[in-house]
Design a protein around this motif. Sequence first.
Motif, PDB file in Angstrom:
ATOM      1  N   ALA A 187       0.924  -1.338   0.025  1.00  0.00           N
ATOM      2  CA  ALA A 187       0.090  -0.034  -0.156  1.00  0.00           C
ATOM      3  C   ALA A 187       0.617   1.233  -0.077  1.00  0.00           C
ATOM      4  O   ALA A 187       1.710   1.217   0.671  1.00  0.00           O
ATOM      5  N   PRO A 188       0.576   2.080  -0.688  1.00  0.00           N
ATOM      6  CA  PRO A 188       1.125   3.717  -0.656  1.00  0.00           C
ATOM      7  C   PRO A 188       1.222   3.937   0.691  1.00  0.00           C
ATOM      8  O   PRO A 188       0.516   3.835   1.527  1.00  0.00           O
ATOM      9  N   THR A 189       2.428   4.841   0.983  1.00  0.00           N
ATOM     10  CA  THR A 189       2.695   5.003   2.269  1.00  0.00           C
ATOM     11  C   THR A 189       1.398   6.375   2.840  1.00  0.00           C
ATOM     12  O   THR A 189       1.172   6.337   4.069  1.00  0.00           O
ATOM     13  N   GLU A 190       0.943   7.054   2.064  1.00  0.00           N
ATOM     14  CA  GLU A 190      -0.157   7.907   2.385  1.00  0.00           C
ATOM     15  C   GLU A 190      -1.170   7.081   2.783  1.00  0.00           C
ATOM     16  O   GLU A 190      -1.779   7.447   4.051  1.00  0.00           O
ATOM     17  N   ASP A 191      -1.601   6.028   2.346  1.00  0.00           N
ATOM     18  CA  ASP A 191      -2.688   5.133   2.891  1.00  0.00           C
ATOM     19  C   ASP A 191      -2.357   4.485   4.067  1.00  0.00           C
ATOM     20  O   ASP A 191      -3.071   4.260   4.943  1.00  0.00           O
ATOM     21  N   LEU A 192      -1.285   3.868   4.344  1.00  0.00           N
ATOM     22  CA  LEU A 192      -0.672   3.545   5.415  1.00  0.00           C
ATOM     23  C   LEU A 192      -0.668   4.522   6.316  1.00  0.00           C
ATOM     24  O   LEU A 192      -1.098   3.978   7.758  1.00  0.00           O
ATOM     25  N   ALA A 193      -0.333   5.596   6.269  1.00  0.00           N
ATOM     26  CA  ALA A 193      -0.030   6.459   7.331  1.00  0.00           C
ATOM     27  C   ALA A 193      -1.726   7.004   7.960  1.00  0.00           C
ATOM     28  O   ALA A 193      -1.687   7.026   8.946  1.00  0.00           O
ATOM     29  N   ARG A 194      -2.495   7.330   6.823  1.00  0.00           N
ATOM     30  CA  ARG A 194      -3.946   7.304   7.359  1.00  0.00           C
ATOM     31  C   ARG A 194      -4.397   6.122   8.327  1.00  0.00           C
ATOM     32  O   ARG A 194      -5.102   6.362   9.176  1.00  0.00           O
ATOM     33  N   ALA A 195      -4.272   4.890   7.905  1.00  0.00           N
ATOM     34  CA  ALA A 195      -4.450   3.857   8.523  1.00  0.00           C
ATOM     35  C   ALA A 195      -3.825   3.684   9.904  1.00  0.00           C
ATOM     36  O   ALA A 195      -4.693   3.441  10.949  1.00  0.00           O
ATOM     37  N   ALA A 196      -2.760   3.882  10.071  1.00  0.00           N
ATOM     38  CA  ALA A 196      -2.053   3.980  11.194  1.00  0.00           C
ATOM     39  C   ALA A 196      -2.289   5.191  12.097  1.00  0.00           C
ATOM     40  O   ALA A 196      -2.441   4.915  13.342  1.00  0.00           O
ATOM     41  N   ALA A 197      -2.707   6.334  11.448  1.00  0.00           N
ATOM     42  CA  ALA A 197      -3.271   7.396  12.270  1.00  0.00           C
ATOM     43  C   ALA A 197      -4.323   6.957  13.059  1.00  0.00           C
ATOM     44  O   ALA A 197      -4.939   7.703  14.096  1.00  0.00           O
ATOM     45  N   THR A 198      -5.232   6.029  12.765  1.00  0.00           N
ATOM     46  CA  THR A 198      -6.607   5.490  13.307  1.00  0.00           C
ATOM     47  C   THR A 198      -6.394   4.508  14.327  1.00  0.00           C
ATOM     48  O   THR A 198      -7.253   4.020  14.844  1.00  0.00           O
ATOM     49  N   GLY A 199      -5.016   4.310  14.452  1.00  0.00           N
ATOM     50  CA  GLY A 199      -4.522   3.274  15.625  1.00  0.00           C
ATOM     51  C   GLY A 199      -4.491   1.885  15.108  1.00  0.00           C
ATOM     52  O   GLY A 199      -4.152   0.738  15.745  1.00  0.00           O
ATOM     53  N   ASP A 200      -4.236   1.658  13.592  1.00  0.00           N
ATOM     54  CA  ASP A 200      -4.065   0.349  13.060  1.00  0.00           C
ATOM     55  C   ASP A 200      -2.426  -0.062  13.139  1.00  0.00           C
ATOM     56  O   ASP A 200      -1.747   0.626  12.435  1.00  0.00           O
ATOM     57  N   ALA A 201      -2.300  -0.833  14.094  1.00  0.00           N
ATOM     58  CA  ALA A 201      -0.915  -1.200  14.494  1.00  0.00           C
ATOM     59  C   ALA A 201      -0.009  -2.022  13.475  1.00  0.00           C
ATOM     60  O   ALA A 201       0.991  -1.752  13.163  1.00  0.00           O
ATOM     61  N   THR A 202      -0.764  -2.713  12.521  1.00  0.00           N
ATOM     62  CA  THR A 202      -0.293  -3.402  11.487  1.00  0.00           C
ATOM     63  C   THR A 202       0.317  -2.494  10.269  1.00  0.00           C
ATOM     64  O   THR A 202       1.370  -2.587   9.727  1.00  0.00           O
ATOM     65  N   ALA A 203      -0.707  -1.473  10.183  1.00  0.00           N
ATOM     66  CA  ALA A 203      -0.340  -0.217   9.190  1.00  0.00           C
ATOM     67  C   ALA A 203       0.883   0.422   9.488  1.00  0.00           C
ATOM     68  O   ALA A 203       1.596   0.722   8.671  1.00  0.00           O
ATOM     69  N   LEU A 204       0.731   0.691  10.854  1.00  0.00           N
ATOM     70  CA  LEU A 204       2.113   1.253  11.474  1.00  0.00           C
ATOM     71  C   LEU A 204       3.215   0.669  11.311  1.00  0.00           C
ATOM     72  O   LEU A 204       4.300   1.043  10.816  1.00  0.00           O
ATOM     73  N   ASP A 205       3.372  -0.607  11.530  1.00  0.00           N
ATOM     74  CA  ASP A 205       4.474  -1.459  11.309  1.00  0.00           C
ATOM     75  C   ASP A 205       4.859  -1.399   9.955  1.00  0.00           C
ATOM     76  O   ASP A 205       5.980  -1.199   9.690  1.00  0.00           O
ATOM     77  N   GLU A 206       4.075  -1.579   9.011  1.00  0.00           N
ATOM     78  CA  GLU A 206       4.274  -1.618   7.463  1.00  0.00           C
ATOM     79  C   GLU A 206       4.948  -0.133   7.064  1.00  0.00           C
ATOM     80  O   GLU A 206       5.651  -0.034   6.208  1.00  0.00           O
ATOM     81  N   LEU A 207       4.189   1.065   7.795  1.00  0.00           N
ATOM     82  CA  LEU A 207       4.665   2.309   7.385  1.00  0.00           C
ATOM     83  C   LEU A 207       6.008   2.471   7.702  1.00  0.00           C
ATOM     84  O   LEU A 207       6.900   2.943   6.861  1.00  0.00           O
TER      85      LEU A 207
END
Length: 189
Positions: A11-31
């Motif tokens: 996933a593009p970093t922008e999408d990962l960042a948005r998901a991580a900002a909502t508390g998605d720990a998996t997205a934060l790790d990927e980011l």
Amino acid sequence: MDRFRGEPLVAPTEDLARAAATGDATALDELLQAIRPEVLRRCARFLPCREDAEEAAQDALLQVARKITTFQGRSRFSTWLYTVVANCCRQKYRELKRRAAEQPVAIDTERHVDPRTTSVIAGSRLDLLDALDRLEREHPQLVEPLVYRDICQLDYAEAAERAGIPLGTFKSRLHEARKQVRPWLTEAS
């Protein structure tokens, strides 16, 4: 497999960042994995010693992990990230200067002077970091425009938005910041 599209793409970093900002720990790790090389490259632009750049990069990644929930998506994630990286590098440089002042370095005749505490070339990154520190002490409102435009290389509109000021004010402050910093950089030569 990509959680966002069901495809085997990252996933593009922008999408990962948005998901991580909502508390998605998996997205934060990927980011964090996705941005690590870029963060290190950007830190190396500020700090010439690789070990210092690596430490600043680790600090920046830690700050991203701690503060990702403050990313609101009003600007691009890359803009937000550049600010975090610039601040971590400036903090690392202040720490290095403080340590150098507390413990004078003995000059070794076979080695060069420590590049973290002495600049050999006027206008080098170290001179710029010194100038930014001085600008922050003397004219704190001028630091952000200079960092966003000249170091992070954001376009004017995005930099003004990030600084939270009108474009005309941003350009005026940037002009004044450059005017202030220019003689300080030439003093170092």
